[in-house]
Write a protein that holds these residues in place. Structure first.
Motif, mmCIF file in Angstrom:
data_model
loop_
_atom_site.group_PDB
_atom_site.id
_atom_site.type_symbol
_atom_site.label_atom_id
_atom_site.label_comp_id
_atom_site.label_asym_id
_atom_site.label_seq_id
_atom_site.Cartn_x
_atom_site.Cartn_y
_atom_site.Cartn_z
ATOM 1 N N GLU A 13 -7.150 0.991 5.874
ATOM 2 C CA GLU A 13 -5.870 1.633 5.503
ATOM 3 C C GLU A 13 -4.882 1.532 6.678
ATOM 4 O O GLU A 13 -3.701 1.233 6.490
ATOM 5 N N ARG A 25 -7.489 11.600 5.253
ATOM 6 C CA ARG A 25 -7.494 12.105 3.869
ATOM 7 C C ARG A 25 -7.480 13.633 3.922
ATOM 8 O O ARG A 25 -8.308 14.244 4.627
ATOM 9 N N ASN A 70 0.842 -1.191 0.000
ATOM 10 C CA ASN A 70 0.000 0.000 0.000
ATOM 11 C C ASN A 70 0.880 1.246 0.000
ATOM 12 O O ASN A 70 1.972 1.247 0.588
HETATM 13 C C1 2RA Z 1 -5.240 5.491 -0.455
HETATM 14 N N1 2RA Z 1 -3.660 3.748 0.001
HETATM 15 O O1 2RA Z 1 -4.440 6.417 -0.370
HETATM 16 C C2 2RA Z 1 -4.783 4.106 -0.797
HETATM 17 C C3 2RA Z 1 -4.451 4.015 -2.243
HETATM 18 N N2 2RA Z 1 -5.108 2.944 -2.833
HETATM 19 O O2 2RA Z 1 -6.443 5.650 -0.302
#
Ligand code: 2RA
Length: 337
Positions: free
Chosen positions: A213, A238, A131
Motif C-alpha cells: 500500500e 488500518r 489506489n
Molecule cells: C485499502 N487501498 O484501503 C486499499 C483498497 N483496495 O486497503
C-alpha cells in the motif's frame, strides 16, 4: 443513446457503489450488463428502476460492449481486461493490475485528464484507477504541487475497513459488538482484534520494509504527476473506521508558500472542500467525508520543523469507496463520452 456498460464485480462494495454513482450522475448508458463470479451469477440486482440478473463473467461477456468498469481483484482484471479491450470495450480498472503498465493511463480526472487524451468508449484500451489512498492524497496535494512544486511528501494514512472489502466492514461491526459484550471477538478476516485497535496495513510486506500500500502511494504519485523528481515516503495504517480514509501529509516545496496561499489554492480546488476552523478546533473527520464526492482538507499550517517557508502540513479525509474508487472510475468513464 450512450455507451453499453458492464460492471465486473457488481456484488462487491465498489461494484455496488458503481451503480449508486452511475445513477447519481445520470450516466448516459444505453444498456447495462451485470457481471460477477459464478458464485453470484443468477442473483438479482436492482438498478435505475430495472431488475437485472447477474451473469457469470466469461471470455465472451464483452461482445458488443463499449465500457467495462472492473472492481473484482487483480487476477480477474489481468485475465479479462485485455480480452474486453480486444473486443473494443474500453476498460476502467479499479484493481492495481495495470496501474504501473507503460501505455496504461493512471487517471484522477481533476488531476491528470490529459493522460487519457483522445480515448473514447467502444475503442478498446485500459485506463487504471489509482489506489484510493493515492487518489485522496493527490486530490488535495496536486493543486499545491502545481503552484509551488512539491519536492518531498511524507504521508501517514488512517485507512478505513472498506479498503479491505465488505467482509472487513462486517467483521469490524461484529467485533465491536462482541468487544462491548465482553466476548472473545471473531477473527476471520484479520488474525487480531480490529475493534478498538489499529494495525499496520494488511497488504503484503515488500523487501524494503514498506508494505504494498505504501509503495503504491510512492510509485503511483510519480506516474500521475509525470515526474521522478519528488521524494515520497508513506506509512499506511488500518484503523477502525468504516468507509473513509484519513491522511496526515507533510510537504516540502520548491519555493516559499504561506498558509494563506495554500488555503486560497485549496479553497478553489475542484473536488476539495475545506474544514479548517482553528477558532473552533474543527477539522475534517472520516464521518464528514463518508458518502461525499469531495475530499475534505484542514489543519493547513506551516511546518515549524523548518527554518524556511517551504514546508506545510495538512490533514485530508476522503471516502474510500466513492472518490477513492467508484466515483473516480465513473468520472474517468465520463471522459470517454
Ligand atoms: C485499502 N487501498 O484501503 C486499499 C483498497 N483496495 O486497503
Amino acid at each position: 443513446d450512450g455507451p453499453s456498460v458492464a460492471i465486473v464485480g457488481v456484488s462487491g462494495a465498489v461494484g455496488q457503489e458503481f451503480l449508486r454513482v452511475l445513477k447519481e450522475r445520470d450516466f448516459p448508458y444505453s444498456k447495462m450488463t451485470m457481471l460477477a463470479s459464478r458464485r453470484s451469477a443468477g442473483k438479482e440486482v436492482d438498478f435505475d428502476g430495472e431488475t437485472y440478473t447477474i451473469q457469470e463473467l466469461t471470455e465472451n461477456s464483452f461482445d458488443g460492449l463499449d465500457i467495462a468498469l472492473f472492481s473484482a481483484g487483480g487476477s480477474i482484471s489481468k485475465k479479462y481486461a485485455p480480452l474486453a479491450s480486444d473486443k473494443g470495450c474500453t476498460v476502467v480498472d479499479n484493481s492495481s493490475a495495470f496501474r504501473m503498465s507503460v501505455g496504461v493511463p493512471l487517471v484522477i480526472p481533476e488531476v491528470n485528464p490529459e493522460a487519457m487524451e483522445g480515448m473514447k468508449y467502444g475503442q478498446g484500451g485500459i485506463i487504471a484507477n489509482p489506489n484510493c489512498s493515492t487518489i485522496i492524497a493527490l486530490m488535495a496535494v496536486t493543486p499545491l504541487h502545481r503552484a509551488a512544486g512539491v519536492k518531498r511528501m511524507v504521508v501517514s494514512t488512517y485507512q478505513a475497513a472498506s479498503g479491505a472489502g465488505q467482509a472487513a466492514m462486517d467483521e469490524l461491526e461484529l467485533q465491536t459488538r462482541e468487544a462491548l459484550e465482553g466476548k472473545e471477538v471473531t477473527k476471520d478476516i484479520f488474525p487480531f482484534q480490529y475493534a478498538f485497535n489499529l494495525f499496520s496495513h494488511n497488504s503484503p510486506m515488500t523487501s524494503n520494509g514498506y508494505n504494498e500500500e505504501e509503495m503504491k502511494m510512492v510509485k503511483e504519485t510519480k506516474k500521475i504527476w509525470g515526474t521522478g523528481d519528488v521524494n515520497i515516503t508513506a506509512t499506511c495504517i488500518r484503523v477502525p473506521i468504516m468507509r473513509a480514509h484519513a491522511e496526515s501529509i507533510n510537504l516540502e516545496f520548491g519555493r516559499d508558500i504561506s498558509e494563506d496561499e495554500a488555503v486560497e489554492i485549496l479553497s478553489k480546488a475542484e473536488g476539495v472542500s475545506m474544514i479548517n476552523d482553528r477558532a473552533n478546533n474543527r477539522f475534517p473527520t472520516p464521518l464528514d467525508a463518508s458518502n461525499q464526492d469531495d475530499v475534505y482538507v484542514g489543519r493547513v499550517r506551516r511546518d515549524i520543523s523548518r527554518a524556511d517557508q517551504k514546508g506545510l502540513d495538512l490533514f485530508v479525509c476522503g471516502d474510500q469507496i466513492k472518490k477513492g474508487a467508484a466515483l473516480n472510475a465513473v468520472q474517468v468513464a465520463e471522459l470517454l463520452l
